[in-house]
Design a protein around this motif. Structure first.
Motif, short mmCIF file in Angstrom:
data_model
loop_
_atom_site.label_atom_id
_atom_site.label_comp_id
_atom_site.label_asym_id
_atom_site.label_seq_id
_atom_site.Cartn_x
_atom_site.Cartn_y
_atom_site.Cartn_z
N ASN A 189 20.08 -41.92 -11.28
CA ASN A 189 19.20 -43.08 -11.37
C ASN A 189 19.39 -43.79 -12.71
OD1 ASN A 189 17.28 -43.28 -8.94
ND2 ASN A 189 17.42 -41.09 -9.36
N ILE A 190 19.96 -44.96 -12.62
CA ILE A 190 20.31 -45.77 -13.79
C ILE A 190 19.42 -47.00 -13.80
CG2 ILE A 190 22.17 -46.97 -14.99
CD1 ILE A 190 22.62 -43.94 -14.67
N ALA A 209 12.02 -36.58 -11.70
CA ALA A 209 13.02 -35.70 -11.10
C ALA A 209 14.20 -35.42 -12.03
CB ALA A 209 13.54 -36.30 -9.79
N ILE A 210 14.22 -36.09 -13.18
CA ILE A 210 15.34 -35.97 -14.11
C ILE A 210 14.97 -35.03 -15.25
CG2 ILE A 210 16.89 -37.22 -15.67
CD1 ILE A 210 16.39 -39.71 -13.91
N PRO A 211 15.65 -33.92 -15.42
CA PRO A 211 15.30 -32.98 -16.49
C PRO A 211 15.25 -33.60 -17.88
CG PRO A 211 16.79 -31.93 -14.95
CD PRO A 211 16.69 -33.37 -14.53
N MET A 212 16.10 -34.58 -18.15
CA MET A 212 16.09 -35.21 -19.47
C MET A 212 14.91 -36.16 -19.65
SD MET A 212 20.12 -35.75 -20.41
CE MET A 212 19.72 -35.92 -22.15
N GLY A 246 21.06 -34.56 -15.47
CA GLY A 246 20.74 -33.23 -14.95
C GLY A 246 19.96 -33.22 -13.65
N GLN A 247 19.82 -34.37 -13.00
CA GLN A 247 18.98 -34.47 -11.80
C GLN A 247 19.43 -33.54 -10.68
OE1 GLN A 247 18.42 -38.48 -10.40
NE2 GLN A 247 17.58 -37.85 -8.45
N GLN A 254 9.93 -28.71 -11.62
CA GLN A 254 8.85 -28.44 -12.56
C GLN A 254 8.97 -29.37 -13.78
OE1 GLN A 254 9.03 -24.32 -13.58
NE2 GLN A 254 7.95 -23.65 -11.76
N ALA A 255 7.83 -29.87 -14.22
CA ALA A 255 7.81 -30.72 -15.39
C ALA A 255 8.15 -29.90 -16.63
CB ALA A 255 6.43 -31.36 -15.56
N LYS A 256 8.63 -30.60 -17.64
CA LYS A 256 8.94 -29.92 -18.90
C LYS A 256 7.66 -29.33 -19.51
CE LYS A 256 12.93 -32.70 -20.24
NZ LYS A 256 13.51 -33.58 -21.27
#
Length: 256
Positions: A189-190, A209-212, A246-247, A254-256
């Motif tokens: 997703n950009i 949904a993106i770990p970063m 990292g998606q 899980q959220a950070k």
């Protein structure tokens, strides 16, 4: 490595906005001659003017990737202007959202014609020039959607992006004897105009949904394309780079 594209001629289809504009911007910033091919000439010209104001050498020309004759005219004009073509970034694509029961034959064909046939026509019309270059590079803009993931409403889009990678692998074999590599960047997703048009709720879901914890930027795809375009990556072909923060890595969200 990135400065090695200085003076090379790079075509970016669909380069006037979104990911294509990001690709064009990165190449222009590193000294390449960049040709933006788009269906709407005025939009391509606005993008070229913006990049040229920042010191780039950018040329806008109209061309429709679904029309072989249109692409032949555009590609030949670029080769004449810059004395050849070294790199093709086959980026033009569309991603309408339709439920399966709502997809008409016209809708299906439009997606496939643009995303798959458009890739084929872009490569086919550039090949005579790429074969004459010191080395040739073809970089496709695919997606994580289709090859790796799915999303409701994007069955036609996902199918087209998976098809691109099937095309890529056979093309890589066929063109290897001409010192032409064929690789693909697979964006997650950009942040683009098209993504933002899907609404705040969609952006929030995708960001979560993106770990970063953030959306990618169009320049992130540009630098991945630049890597594949370098003369230093001559032994890499038929491969993909996933650029998604990292998606596609975690087994949970899980959220950070």
């Amino acid at each position: 490595m990135f400065n090695s594209v200085k003076g090379k001629t790079v075509i970016v289809t669909g380069g006037s906005k979104g990911i294509g504009k990001g690709i064009a911007k990165v190449f222009a910033q590193h000294g390449a001659n960049v040709a933006i091919i788009g269906r709407t000439l005025s939009t391509a010209e606005e993008c070229a003017a913006e990049l040229n104001a920042d010191g780039g050498v950018t040329y806008a020309i109209s061309g429709d990737v679904t029309d072989k004759e249109s692409m032949e005219r555009a590609v030949n004009a670029v080769a004449e202007k810059f004395g050849g073509i070294d790199v093709l970034c086959a980026n033009a694509g569309i991603f309408p959202q339709d439920e399966i029961e709502e997809i008409s034959d016209e809708d299906w064909n439009y997606v496939m014609d643009t995303n798959v046939k458009g890739t084929h026509y872009s490569i086919q019309t550039c090949l005579p020039h790429l074969k004459k270059a010191d080395y040739g590079r073809i970089i496709l803009t695919s997606s994580i959607t289709g090859p790796l993931t799915g999303y409701r409403g994007w069955t036609h889009y996902g199918a087209s992006k998976a098809a691109q990678l099937g095309y890529m692998r056979s093309a890589a074999l066929e063109l290897s004897s001409h010192d032409i590599t064929v690789n693909a960047v697979m964006p997650g997703n950009i942040r683009t105009e098209g993504l933002e048009d899907l609404g705040d709720e969609y952006l929030e879901v995708m960001t979560n949904a993106i770990p970063m914890g953030k959306l990618g930027e169009v320049e992130d795809i540009g630098y991945a394309a630049m890597f594949f375009a370098s003369p230093h990556t001559s032994f890499i072909t038929g491969q993909t780079i996933v650029v998604d923060g990292g998606q596609t890595v975690p087994e949970d969200l899980q959220a950070k």
